[in-house]
Design a protein around this motif. Structure first.
Motif, PDB file in Angstrom:
ATOM      1  N   TRP A 118      36.790  28.225  34.394  1.00  0.00           N
ATOM      2  CA  TRP A 118      36.487  29.584  34.845  1.00  0.00           C
ATOM      3  C   TRP A 118      35.060  29.668  35.359  1.00  0.00           C
ATOM      4  CZ3 TRP A 118      40.290  32.335  36.101  1.00  0.00           C
ATOM      5  CH2 TRP A 118      41.474  32.360  35.358  1.00  0.00           C
ATOM      6  N   CYS A 119      34.151  28.912  34.753  1.00  0.00           N
ATOM      7  CA  CYS A 119      32.771  28.855  35.247  1.00  0.00           C
ATOM      8  C   CYS A 119      32.753  28.334  36.679  1.00  0.00           C
ATOM      9  CB  CYS A 119      31.929  27.963  34.334  1.00  0.00           C
ATOM     10  SG  CYS A 119      30.224  27.721  34.911  1.00  0.00           S
ATOM     11  N   SER A 120      33.536  27.292  36.929  1.00  0.00           N
ATOM     12  CA  SER A 120      33.610  26.742  38.275  1.00  0.00           C
ATOM     13  C   SER A 120      34.114  27.788  39.258  1.00  0.00           C
ATOM     14  CB  SER A 120      34.537  25.522  38.285  1.00  0.00           C
ATOM     15  OG  SER A 120      34.623  24.957  39.571  1.00  0.00           O
ATOM     16  N   ALA A 121      35.223  28.448  38.926  1.00  0.00           N
ATOM     17  CA  ALA A 121      35.788  29.464  39.823  1.00  0.00           C
ATOM     18  C   ALA A 121      34.785  30.587  40.080  1.00  0.00           C
ATOM     19  CB  ALA A 121      37.082  30.017  39.227  1.00  0.00           C
ATOM     20  N   GLU A 122      34.098  31.033  39.021  1.00  0.00           N
ATOM     21  CA  GLU A 122      33.121  32.112  39.183  1.00  0.00           C
ATOM     22  C   GLU A 122      31.967  31.683  40.084  1.00  0.00           C
ATOM     23  OE1 GLU A 122      30.134  35.066  36.644  1.00  0.00           O
ATOM     24  OE2 GLU A 122      31.406  33.626  35.568  1.00  0.00           O
ATOM     25  N   SER A 123      31.497  30.462  39.908  1.00  0.00           N
ATOM     26  CA  SER A 123      30.358  30.007  40.717  1.00  0.00           C
ATOM     27  C   SER A 123      30.720  29.942  42.197  1.00  0.00           C
ATOM     28  CB  SER A 123      29.877  28.636  40.218  1.00  0.00           C
ATOM     29  OG  SER A 123      30.780  27.594  40.563  1.00  0.00           O
ATOM     30  N   TRP A 124      31.934  29.494  42.504  1.00  0.00           N
ATOM     31  CA  TRP A 124      32.356  29.423  43.901  1.00  0.00           C
ATOM     32  C   TRP A 124      32.482  30.819  44.502  1.00  0.00           C
ATOM     33  CZ3 TRP A 124      32.411  25.224  46.903  1.00  0.00           C
ATOM     34  CH2 TRP A 124      32.399  23.974  46.283  1.00  0.00           C
ATOM     35  N   GLY A 147      40.083  39.043  27.881  1.00  0.00           N
ATOM     36  CA  GLY A 147      39.651  39.932  28.955  1.00  0.00           C
ATOM     37  C   GLY A 147      38.802  39.291  30.034  1.00  0.00           C
ATOM     38  N   LEU A 148      38.575  37.976  29.966  1.00  0.00           N
ATOM     39  CA  LEU A 148      37.693  37.316  30.924  1.00  0.00           C
ATOM     40  C   LEU A 148      38.231  37.401  32.353  1.00  0.00           C
ATOM     41  CD1 LEU A 148      35.324  35.524  31.783  1.00  0.00           C
ATOM     42  CD2 LEU A 148      36.660  33.529  31.046  1.00  0.00           C
ATOM     43  N   VAL A 149      39.521  37.144  32.520  1.00  0.00           N
ATOM     44  CA  VAL A 149      40.074  37.086  33.873  1.00  0.00           C
ATOM     45  C   VAL A 149      39.931  38.432  34.567  1.00  0.00           C
ATOM     46  CG1 VAL A 149      42.091  36.558  35.255  1.00  0.00           C
ATOM     47  CG2 VAL A 149      41.697  35.320  33.127  1.00  0.00           C
ATOM     48  N   LYS A 153      37.738  39.341  37.968  1.00  0.00           N
ATOM     49  CA  LYS A 153      38.358  39.927  39.152  1.00  0.00           C
ATOM     50  C   LYS A 153      37.709  41.253  39.528  1.00  0.00           C
ATOM     51  CE  LYS A 153      42.821  39.616  39.591  1.00  0.00           C
ATOM     52  NZ  LYS A 153      44.272  39.714  39.290  1.00  0.00           N
ATOM     53  N   ARG A 154      37.213  41.990  38.534  1.00  0.00           N
ATOM     54  CA  ARG A 154      36.505  43.238  38.844  1.00  0.00           C
ATOM     55  C   ARG A 154      35.167  42.962  39.529  1.00  0.00           C
ATOM     56  NH1 ARG A 154      38.601  45.032  33.818  1.00  0.00           N
ATOM     57  NH2 ARG A 154      36.697  44.324  32.746  1.00  0.00           N
ATOM     58  N   HIS A 155      34.492  41.913  39.095  1.00  0.00           N
ATOM     59  CA  HIS A 155      33.164  41.612  39.637  1.00  0.00           C
ATOM     60  C   HIS A 155      33.227  40.871  40.971  1.00  0.00           C
ATOM     61  CE1 HIS A 155      31.566  42.788  35.700  1.00  0.00           C
ATOM     62  NE2 HIS A 155      30.365  42.774  36.260  1.00  0.00           N
ATOM     63  N   TYR A 156      34.275  40.096  41.174  1.00  0.00           N
ATOM     64  CA  TYR A 156      34.361  39.274  42.382  1.00  0.00           C
ATOM     65  C   TYR A 156      35.671  39.600  43.105  1.00  0.00           C
ATOM     66  CZ  TYR A 156      30.840  36.664  39.739  1.00  0.00           C
ATOM     67  OH  TYR A 156      29.734  36.304  39.011  1.00  0.00           O
ATOM     68  N   GLU A 157      35.581  40.473  44.099  1.00  0.00           N
ATOM     69  CA  GLU A 157      36.775  40.871  44.829  1.00  0.00           C
ATOM     70  C   GLU A 157      37.365  39.713  45.632  1.00  0.00           C
ATOM     71  OE1 GLU A 157      35.922  44.257  47.202  1.00  0.00           O
ATOM     72  OE2 GLU A 157      35.571  45.604  45.490  1.00  0.00           O
ATOM     73  N   ASN A 158      36.578  38.679  45.876  1.00  0.00           N
ATOM     74  CA  ASN A 158      37.056  37.539  46.662  1.00  0.00           C
ATOM     75  C   ASN A 158      37.690  36.453  45.798  1.00  0.00           C
ATOM     76  OD1 ASN A 158      34.537  36.881  45.516  1.00  0.00           O
ATOM     77  ND2 ASN A 158      34.102  35.374  47.101  1.00  0.00           N
ATOM     78  N   ILE A 371      29.118  35.630  33.825  1.00  0.00           N
ATOM     79  CA  ILE A 371      30.145  36.349  33.067  1.00  0.00           C
ATOM     80  C   ILE A 371      30.889  35.387  32.147  1.00  0.00           C
ATOM     81  CG2 ILE A 371      32.288  37.673  33.250  1.00  0.00           C
ATOM     82  CD1 ILE A 371      31.225  38.828  35.856  1.00  0.00           C
ATOM     83  N   THR A 372      31.310  34.254  32.700  1.00  0.00           N
ATOM     84  CA  THR A 372      31.989  33.250  31.881  1.00  0.00           C
ATOM     85  C   THR A 372      31.074  32.752  30.775  1.00  0.00           C
ATOM     86  OG1 THR A 372      33.266  32.551  33.812  1.00  0.00           O
ATOM     87  CG2 THR A 372      33.204  31.044  31.932  1.00  0.00           C
ATOM     88  N   TYR A 373      29.832  32.512  31.111  1.00  0.00           N
ATOM     89  CA  TYR A 373      28.859  32.020  30.126  1.00  0.00           C
ATOM     90  C   TYR A 373      28.697  33.029  28.994  1.00  0.00           C
ATOM     91  CZ  TYR A 373      24.527  29.845  28.406  1.00  0.00           C
ATOM     92  OH  TYR A 373      23.562  29.236  27.635  1.00  0.00           O
ATOM     93  N   SER A 374      28.668  34.309  29.332  1.00  0.00           N
ATOM     94  CA  SER A 374      28.503  35.349  28.315  1.00  0.00           C
ATOM     95  C   SER A 374      29.705  35.403  27.388  1.00  0.00           C
ATOM     96  CB  SER A 374      28.299  36.712  28.987  1.00  0.00           C
ATOM     97  OG  SER A 374      27.131  36.719  29.761  1.00  0.00           O
ATOM     98  N   HIS A 375      30.903  35.281  27.935  1.00  0.00           N
ATOM     99  CA  HIS A 375      32.104  35.247  27.099  1.00  0.00           C
ATOM    100  C   HIS A 375      32.075  34.038  26.173  1.00  0.00           C
ATOM    101  CE1 HIS A 375      35.150  38.317  28.464  1.00  0.00           C
ATOM    102  NE2 HIS A 375      34.166  38.505  29.332  1.00  0.00           N
ATOM    103  N   ALA A 376      31.674  32.894  26.701  1.00  0.00           N
ATOM    104  CA  ALA A 376      31.611  31.687  25.877  1.00  0.00           C
ATOM    105  C   ALA A 376      30.567  31.834  24.778  1.00  0.00           C
ATOM    106  CB  ALA A 376      31.303  30.471  26.755  1.00  0.00           C
TER     107      ALA A 376
END
Length: 383
Positions: A118-124, A147-149, A153-158, A371-376
């Motif tokens: 998820w970190c990878s997906a968020e960074s891209w 609730g991470l996904v 999706k709310r933060h990154y519309e792309n 975001i992923t880092y914060s959840h982790a």
């Protein structure tokens, strides 16, 4: 200076830099301390409308999921109210060839991919706001119990988290018959890797875009890169299709699929990935040494090789550098030309990323996938 000599000097530079960074650790003035809750982490919406289908429909498997997933789907039946339906590529949603697409995938049938993925997906998604990022899951549904996904999706519309209609996707390619034979799932310890080596070519062929393995962190915008593939040196030069970008219908991708159709190996994964890409690129460029393509002395069909200091700055032989305490201190200044960090999950998957350790991975993760880092960090001292 020969390429081997340059690589030796590069390794020596990294080692010397490591010694200097270790010596400087006590003088850090910006040490990071784990916050209690750095991001608001809402409870997931578990309403029926969020799932959109019955639990049976959401978890129903295709033939290739039954062959691929086996025992991994226990998560799907433990608490179906936490699941959400994945729109399927090709059938429910289709990328546009006019967009700059970025594709990542989880072919291990994980309903809950690891935080690193998820970190990878968020960074891209974060570093390429003008691109459409497609994270493809092979699980019938996704488990979003934390609730991470939904927050991503709310933060990154792309960012699009999707499934895939593989039967229809493969039907448009030379690999259709081989895929539907199911041979890639039998008599092999690596069915997930086999599918990954097939699927990366399918999505790039159909829609064009940048494919990346999910053991990466994107630290710089890459949407200006076209028709490229990563260069890797290991006793010889390789084209590593763990990181590549090609326009839809490109000749190179077609040639790779034709090669895999007749030469796919069930007992080794490397031959079907970088091995196939290297062989085909040498044929396409009419060279015996890919250094000729890297150095620009041989042009071939508009394809370029990007050097390691742009896409894979730390070679797989030195993967531990990503996880060593203190090595993340001002790492961006030391790696100014880098677009992507490749962390070599085949070797590093059991190495913990310790929160606040200031390793390269730790610093990169809290910077480029916050975001992923914060959840982790909210749930554990490492991930």
């Amino acid at each position: 200076m020969t390429r081997k000599a340059k690589r030796l000097w590069f390794f020596l530079f990294l080692s010397a830099a490591a010694v200097v960074m270790i010596a400087r650790q006590p003088t850090y003035s910006t040490r990071w301390h784990r916050p209690s809750v750095p991001y608001h982490i809402p409870q997931p919406d578990l309403s029926r409308s969020r799932v959109q289908r019955s639990a049976h429909e959401v978890t129903r498997q295709t033939w290739w999921q039954r062959a691929l997933c086996n025992f991994r789907n226990s998560t799907l039946h433990s608490n179906p109210s936490n699941l959400f339906h994945l729109p399927r590529l090709y059938s429910d949603i289709t990328p546009k060839t006019t967009d700059y697409n970025i594709f990542l995938s989880d072919t291990a049938c994980n309903a809950r991919p690891y935080y690193r993925a998820w970190c990878s997906a968020e960074s891209w998604a974060g570093q390429n706001p003008g691109a459409e990022v497609w994270y493809i899951l092979t699980s019938p549904a996704a488990d979003d119990s934390d609730g991470l996904v939904q927050e991503l999706k709310r933060h990154y519309e792309n960012l699009h988290v999707v499934g895939a209609d593989l039967d229809k996707m493969f039907s448009q390619t030379p690999l259709d018959k081989f895929f539907k034979s199911g041979n890639w799932t039998r008599n092999t310890p690596w069915p997930q890797s086999n599918l990954s080596n097939l699927l990366r070519n399918i999505v790039v062929w159909l829609w064009g875009g940048f494919y990346s393995d999910a053991d990466t962190i994107c630290i710089k915008n890459i949407t200006h890169l076209h028709n490229i593939i990563a260069y890797q040196y290991y006793s010889d030069s390789f084209a590593n299709n763990a990181l590549m970008q090609f326009e839809a219908g490109h000749q190179f991708i077609y040639m790779v699929m034709e090669y895999l159709k007749d030469n796919f190996k069930l007992d080794t994964w490397h031959v079907n990935g970088p091995g196939a890409a290297t062989k085909v690129l040498k044929e396409l460029c009419n060279v015996t040494d890919l250094d000729d393509v890297l150095n620009g002395t041989r042009k071939c069909e508009g394809v370029s090789l990007l050097p390691e200091n742009m896409l894979q700055p730390i070679p797989h032989q030195m993967w531990q550098f990503y996880f060593t305490k203190g090595y993340g201190y001002k790492f961006e200044e030391k790696l100014k030309s880098v677009y992507v960090l490749h962390t070599w999950n085949k070797l590093s998957e059991y190495e913990p990323i310790i929160i606040g350790r200031d390793s390269i991975y730790d610093v990169a993760a809290r910077t480029y996938c916050p975001i992923t880092y914060s959840h982790a960090a909210f749930r554990s001292a490492f991930f």
